[in-house]
Every structure is written in C-alpha cells, then in structure tokens.
Design a protein around this motif. Sequence first.
Motif, PDB file in Angstrom:
ATOM      1  N   ALA A  47       0.829  -1.206   0.000  1.00  0.00           N
ATOM      2  CA  ALA A  47       0.000   0.000   0.000  1.00  0.00           C
ATOM      3  C   ALA A  47       0.859   1.249   0.000  1.00  0.00           C
ATOM      4  O   ALA A  47       0.563   2.224  -0.697  1.00  0.00           O
ATOM      5  N   GLU A  50       1.998   2.129  -3.293  1.00  0.00           N
ATOM      6  CA  GLU A  50       0.953   2.710  -4.133  1.00  0.00           C
ATOM      7  C   GLU A  50       0.574   4.112  -3.664  1.00  0.00           C
ATOM      8  O   GLU A  50      -0.383   4.709  -4.169  1.00  0.00           O
ATOM      9  N   GLN A  52      -0.549   4.778  -0.606  1.00  0.00           N
ATOM     10  CA  GLN A  52      -1.674   4.641   0.312  1.00  0.00           C
ATOM     11  C   GLN A  52      -1.143   4.345   1.714  1.00  0.00           C
ATOM     12  O   GLN A  52      -0.020   3.862   1.894  1.00  0.00           O
ATOM     13  N   ASP A  72     -11.368   4.950   2.769  1.00  0.00           N
ATOM     14  CA  ASP A  72      -9.948   5.055   2.451  1.00  0.00           C
ATOM     15  C   ASP A  72      -9.203   3.770   2.751  1.00  0.00           C
ATOM     16  O   ASP A  72      -8.265   3.395   2.050  1.00  0.00           O
ATOM     17  N   ALA A  76      -7.108   1.512  -0.033  1.00  0.00           N
ATOM     18  CA  ALA A  76      -5.724   1.104   0.190  1.00  0.00           C
ATOM     19  C   ALA A  76      -5.591  -0.417   0.187  1.00  0.00           C
ATOM     20  O   ALA A  76      -4.628  -0.975  -0.357  1.00  0.00           O
ATOM     21  N   ARG A  79      -5.955  -1.799  -3.499  1.00  0.00           N
ATOM     22  CA  ARG A  79      -4.763  -1.557  -4.314  1.00  0.00           C
ATOM     23  C   ARG A  79      -3.599  -2.431  -3.859  1.00  0.00           C
ATOM     24  O   ARG A  79      -2.816  -2.922  -4.678  1.00  0.00           O
TER      25      ARG A  79
END
Length: 370
Positions: A47, A50, A52, A72, A76, A79
């Motif tokens: 994460a 990414e 996040q 959120d 996260a 992904r």
Amino acid sequence: MADALDVPEDLGRPDPAGASTSAEFVEVMRRLKRWTGLGYRQLEKRAAAEGQVLPRSTLTAALARSALPREDLVVAFARACGCDEDQTAQWVAVRRRIAAGGTPVEQEPVGTVLAPLPLKRRAKWPVRIAIVVLALAVVAAIGTRLFDSSGPSVAQQRPDQAMPAGPGSSQPPPSSSPPPSGIVSGAPQVIPPDQAERTPPSTAPVATAKTTTASPPAPTTVSSPPISQPTTPPETPPPPAEPGRRTIELPGQPVIHCPMPYLGTGYGPLAQCTQPSDSQARSGFYSPITGEFNPTTNWSGIVETKWYDGSVLATDGVEAWARGYGSTETNYGPWVFATQYRIGEARWGTINLVSGRFHPGPDGWHPLGP
C-alpha cells in the motif's frame, strides 16, 4: 499490479458485488487477502508503494470485526491486493451501496488508541443527578409552603427539632426526635444530620461534627462519593477480579496461550492469544464458541516463552493490569501481545519490553465476557 502477485489476473479473485451487508463485505475482504497469500506486513508495504496508508494493526482490527470499514481503508486494501482502478472503484461502489442501506460504518480515525466508553455508561450519572435535582426542587417547594403556613422559617429551626404538627397546635415537638423526612434545610442534602452524627470519625473524609447552631450543615458533609468510602485511589491498580490463563489445544495445530477473562464483542467472547511453534510465534483471536483460532500476525522469532502479568502504564496514560504470553522480535524490539484489564472491561494491545509501555489497539475498551 496483478502480475506482481505471480497469478493470472482475475483467476479466482473474490468479487464484492454479491455482498449485501457489512459482515458479508468484510468476509469478501478476508477471502481476497487469503487469495493474495500476503501477510499484513506485506500488504502495508505494498500500500505504501501505491501511495496509500494501510497500517497492519488497523487492517487486523477491521478484518476481525463486522463493521463496515472506512472508504480510504478499502481503497488502500484493494490496491495493495493488486486491484486495478476499475476493480478498486467496484469495491468502493459496493461499500457505498451497503453504507447507504443503513449498515453501521466504522468511524474511528487512523491512529485512534482509546475509544470512548459506551453511551449507556456515560449516561448513568447525568440521569441520576437530574432525578435528584428534580426531587430536591419538588421537596423544597413543598417545604416552603409548609413553612409559610406554620410560621417559623428554615433558618429559625434547628436540625434536631421536629416540625410542629400545624398552625395552632398545642402539642410541643419532641426535643430528641429527628427532623421529618422530605424537609430540605439550606443546601441540597441526601444524608440526614442525625446519620452524619452517627458516622465514625475514622471513616469520614470530611468534617462531620455535630450541628449545634441554627445554621444548616455545610454541603461538604454530603458530597459524593459517600463519606464511608475513601476518595484517594490506590497507587497501584489491583489485578482483574477474575485473573486467569488458559492453554488451549487445537486439532492439528500448536497449542495457544490465552489471557483470561474473555472480552465481549459482536462476535461473542474473544481472547487475544499467542501460538508458539518451535522458535517462532504468532498472535490471533480465539473464540470459545466456534473453537477456532484466527491468526492476525505473521510468524516472528521468539525472545522468551513465559507469562507477563502485572500493572502496566499505557501510552495514553491509563495504568491497568496487563497479561500476555511470550515475547516476539519486531522491528521495534521485543513485544508481548497482551490484554489490559480494569474494572469491568479490557482492551487488546502490545507491551514494548524496551519502553515498558502498553500500546492499545484501535478497538478500544470492551466489556468482560463470560
């Protein structure tokens, strides 16, 4: 992202479209994590790559409950599990659909370590105080009318003098009888003056001298808590009322060591237990109802295999009894997955053996289970 997992894209990937409740949505998240084969620490790192934020402690708590996770966190998590933008958008759309249907949504922000007490606990004293104030107001109004009709005022009567029988009564009041119930003199009172006189001086934290003047007793003689109880708490908190430790055998698995009592949750009673195996150990939650142990951490090296049991100061300033088994090696030094107890409730967390502090988890306090 799916190519990085070394599996064909969408082959057996769990789909959230069929979820209609928060519990079903969280269950699909658990299946997606198992499908990736990644641990909580690996998901946290993926994460971050990414862009996040996905703390493993927050994800562990979210997957252990049935409440709908924050949006959120879902983004996260998706992904980190290899979902592309379209697949991530589908996860978000399903979550919003369930949230719009009235499903409870997890509202606590990332990093929260202490949840407020349940509303019913905080509403007890305000309700009681309101009832007492209302009762005193009614009694004061009745007493004022009685005094207006009989002549003497409150300030002219002694606390040990009884109310006359009525206007024109020739019968003198007894000199040793206690004041009639329901009469309020001066400041609000919940303890009659004669009861305050019978209280032993050694057990009263405030002055309880006998009233000999016409003035009403000072309010400090009836302050809360009751005068028969000490107001200074002990320096070291006592251990929980039902201390205990359990070693539970699991079919085909190493035994787990669980601090007791259980904590009451929406899933029923749960305990945060430690499972050692050779030179490694991991932590997770055990349910006595299902008899299943759900690991929440990866295997880590064992530092010591023993029980830790005693009063510990938490990072949020709460000092309470903590109990856990075994210490494992982490990036922050040796840690003990433990449970911190206080009267009637407890919470999960970890003890940092370097700092000696208890780090609460995001779940907050739970009532003690059976």
